[in-house]
Design a protein around this motif. Sequence first.
Motif, PDB file in Angstrom:
ATOM      1  N   ALA A   1       8.655  18.505   8.618  1.00  0.00           N
ATOM      2  CA  ALA A   1       7.958  18.378   7.341  1.00  0.00           C
ATOM      3  C   ALA A   1       8.938  18.436   6.181  1.00  0.00           C
ATOM      4  CB  ALA A   1       6.900  19.475   7.206  1.00  0.00           C
ATOM      5  N   VAL A   2       9.908  19.339   6.241  1.00  0.00           N
ATOM      6  CA  VAL A   2      10.912  19.452   5.175  1.00  0.00           C
ATOM      7  C   VAL A   2      11.733  18.170   5.087  1.00  0.00           C
ATOM      8  CG1 VAL A   2      13.022  20.661   4.505  1.00  0.00           C
ATOM      9  CG2 VAL A   2      11.018  21.962   5.192  1.00  0.00           C
ATOM     10  N   ALA A   3      12.117  17.622   6.229  1.00  0.00           N
ATOM     11  CA  ALA A   3      12.903  16.392   6.228  1.00  0.00           C
ATOM     12  C   ALA A   3      12.096  15.222   5.668  1.00  0.00           C
ATOM     13  CB  ALA A   3      13.383  16.076   7.647  1.00  0.00           C
ATOM     14  N   LEU A   4      10.832  15.111   6.026  1.00  0.00           N
ATOM     15  CA  LEU A   4      10.004  14.021   5.515  1.00  0.00           C
ATOM     16  C   LEU A   4       9.771  14.147   4.015  1.00  0.00           C
ATOM     17  CD1 LEU A   4       7.384  13.659   8.390  1.00  0.00           C
ATOM     18  CD2 LEU A   4       9.200  12.060   7.780  1.00  0.00           C
ATOM     19  N   ILE A   5       9.503  15.360   3.551  1.00  0.00           N
ATOM     20  CA  ILE A   5       9.307  15.572   2.111  1.00  0.00           C
ATOM     21  C   ILE A   5      10.589  15.259   1.350  1.00  0.00           C
ATOM     22  CG2 ILE A   5       8.877  17.340   0.355  1.00  0.00           C
ATOM     23  CD1 ILE A   5       6.889  18.579   2.390  1.00  0.00           C
ATOM     24  N   ALA A   6      11.733  15.690   1.884  1.00  0.00           N
ATOM     25  CA  ALA A   6      13.010  15.402   1.228  1.00  0.00           C
ATOM     26  C   ALA A   6      13.262  13.891   1.197  1.00  0.00           C
ATOM     27  CB  ALA A   6      14.146  16.114   1.947  1.00  0.00           C
ATOM     28  N   GLY A   7      12.908  13.190   2.263  1.00  0.00           N
ATOM     29  CA  GLY A   7      13.072  11.744   2.278  1.00  0.00           C
ATOM     30  C   GLY A   7      12.197  11.049   1.261  1.00  0.00           C
ATOM     31  N   VAL A   8      10.966  11.491   1.129  1.00  0.00           N
ATOM     32  CA  VAL A   8      10.066  10.891   0.134  1.00  0.00           C
ATOM     33  C   VAL A   8      10.575  11.160  -1.274  1.00  0.00           C
ATOM     34  CG1 VAL A   8       7.744  11.062  -0.862  1.00  0.00           C
ATOM     35  CG2 VAL A   8       8.032  10.899   1.613  1.00  0.00           C
ATOM     36  N   VAL A   9      11.010  12.387  -1.536  1.00  0.00           N
ATOM     37  CA  VAL A   9      11.545  12.716  -2.861  1.00  0.00           C
ATOM     38  C   VAL A   9      12.776  11.880  -3.155  1.00  0.00           C
ATOM     39  CG1 VAL A   9      12.661  14.546  -4.210  1.00  0.00           C
ATOM     40  CG2 VAL A   9      10.583  15.033  -2.923  1.00  0.00           C
ATOM     41  N   TYR A  10      13.641  11.700  -2.178  1.00  0.00           N
ATOM     42  CA  TYR A  10      14.850  10.887  -2.358  1.00  0.00           C
ATOM     43  C   TYR A  10      14.484   9.437  -2.677  1.00  0.00           C
ATOM     44  CZ  TYR A  10      18.999   8.202  -1.167  1.00  0.00           C
ATOM     45  OH  TYR A  10      20.043   7.323  -1.195  1.00  0.00           O
ATOM     46  N   LEU A  11      13.549   8.884  -1.906  1.00  0.00           N
ATOM     47  CA  LEU A  11      13.166   7.484  -2.133  1.00  0.00           C
ATOM     48  C   LEU A  11      12.499   7.293  -3.491  1.00  0.00           C
ATOM     49  CD1 LEU A  11      11.835   6.454   1.392  1.00  0.00           C
ATOM     50  CD2 LEU A  11      13.933   5.706   0.265  1.00  0.00           C
ATOM     51  N   VAL A  12      11.635   8.225  -3.875  1.00  0.00           N
ATOM     52  CA  VAL A  12      10.968   8.105  -5.175  1.00  0.00           C
ATOM     53  C   VAL A  12      11.983   8.186  -6.302  1.00  0.00           C
ATOM     54  CG1 VAL A  12       9.378   9.288  -6.737  1.00  0.00           C
ATOM     55  CG2 VAL A  12       8.719   8.891  -4.360  1.00  0.00           C
ATOM     56  N   ARG A  13      12.903   9.127  -6.206  1.00  0.00           N
ATOM     57  CA  ARG A  13      13.916   9.251  -7.261  1.00  0.00           C
ATOM     58  C   ARG A  13      14.854   8.049  -7.289  1.00  0.00           C
ATOM     59  NH1 ARG A  13      15.843  15.528  -7.766  1.00  0.00           N
ATOM     60  NH2 ARG A  13      13.819  16.324  -8.415  1.00  0.00           N
ATOM     61  N   ARG A  14      15.135   7.488  -6.132  1.00  0.00           N
ATOM     62  CA  ARG A  14      16.055   6.348  -6.078  1.00  0.00           C
ATOM     63  C   ARG A  14      15.428   5.110  -6.708  1.00  0.00           C
ATOM     64  NH1 ARG A  14      18.622   3.465  -0.772  1.00  0.00           N
ATOM     65  NH2 ARG A  14      19.889   1.994  -1.924  1.00  0.00           N
ATOM     66  N   PHE A  15      14.166   4.845  -6.398  1.00  0.00           N
ATOM     67  CA  PHE A  15      13.536   3.620  -6.882  1.00  0.00           C
ATOM     68  C   PHE A  15      12.961   3.753  -8.286  1.00  0.00           C
ATOM     69  CE2 PHE A  15      13.294   2.763  -2.240  1.00  0.00           C
ATOM     70  CZ  PHE A  15      14.114   1.647  -2.244  1.00  0.00           C
ATOM     71  N   THR A  16      12.656   4.952  -8.715  1.00  0.00           N
ATOM     72  CA  THR A  16      12.135   5.118 -10.074  1.00  0.00           C
ATOM     73  C   THR A  16      13.227   5.564 -11.040  1.00  0.00           C
ATOM     74  OG1 THR A  16      11.468   7.400  -9.672  1.00  0.00           O
ATOM     75  CG2 THR A  16       9.817   5.683  -9.297  1.00  0.00           C
ATOM     76  N   GLY A  17      14.393   5.884 -10.546  1.00  0.00           N
ATOM     77  CA  GLY A  17      15.475   6.339 -11.414  1.00  0.00           C
ATOM     78  C   GLY A  17      16.113   5.224 -12.213  1.00  0.00           C
ATOM     79  N   SER A  18      15.992   3.969 -11.752  1.00  0.00           N
ATOM     80  CA  SER A  18      16.636   2.859 -12.457  1.00  0.00           C
ATOM     81  C   SER A  18      15.861   2.447 -13.700  1.00  0.00           C
ATOM     82  CB  SER A  18      16.801   1.663 -11.518  1.00  0.00           C
ATOM     83  OG  SER A  18      15.528   1.247 -11.073  1.00  0.00           O
ATOM     84  N   SER A  19      14.573   2.667 -13.723  1.00  0.00           N
ATOM     85  CA  SER A  19      13.787   2.287 -14.912  1.00  0.00           C
ATOM     86  C   SER A  19      13.495   3.539 -15.726  1.00  0.00           C
ATOM     87  CB  SER A  19      12.483   1.614 -14.481  1.00  0.00           C
ATOM     88  OG  SER A  19      11.718   2.489 -13.713  1.00  0.00           O
ATOM     89  N   SER A  20      14.151   3.667 -16.865  1.00  0.00           N
ATOM     90  CA  SER A  20      14.006   4.864 -17.682  1.00  0.00           C
ATOM     91  C   SER A  20      12.705   4.859 -18.458  1.00  0.00           C
ATOM     92  CB  SER A  20      15.197   5.008 -18.612  1.00  0.00           C
ATOM     93  OG  SER A  20      15.267   3.878 -19.462  1.00  0.00           O
TER      94      SER A  20
END
Length: 73
Positions: A48-67
Amino acid sequence: MAVKEIFAGLPWWVKWVAVPVILLVVFGGLIGSVVGFLIGLLFKILLAVALIAGVVYLVRRFTGSSSSSRGEW
């Protein structure tokens, strides 16, 4: 009768070998079930921790480019 009185006249191998072996035979299934449950629970928590960390990483990666989208919340 206290436990010390019961084991007082017995040889050392009865106290340190026979009694633990008997307890493992009697309660071995219970001990195995508890250990298996704890290992399974630990695995599920880590998954569960690994999946949550993966989702947080993906969300930050794809939404981080558009300010501009950060202020929408």
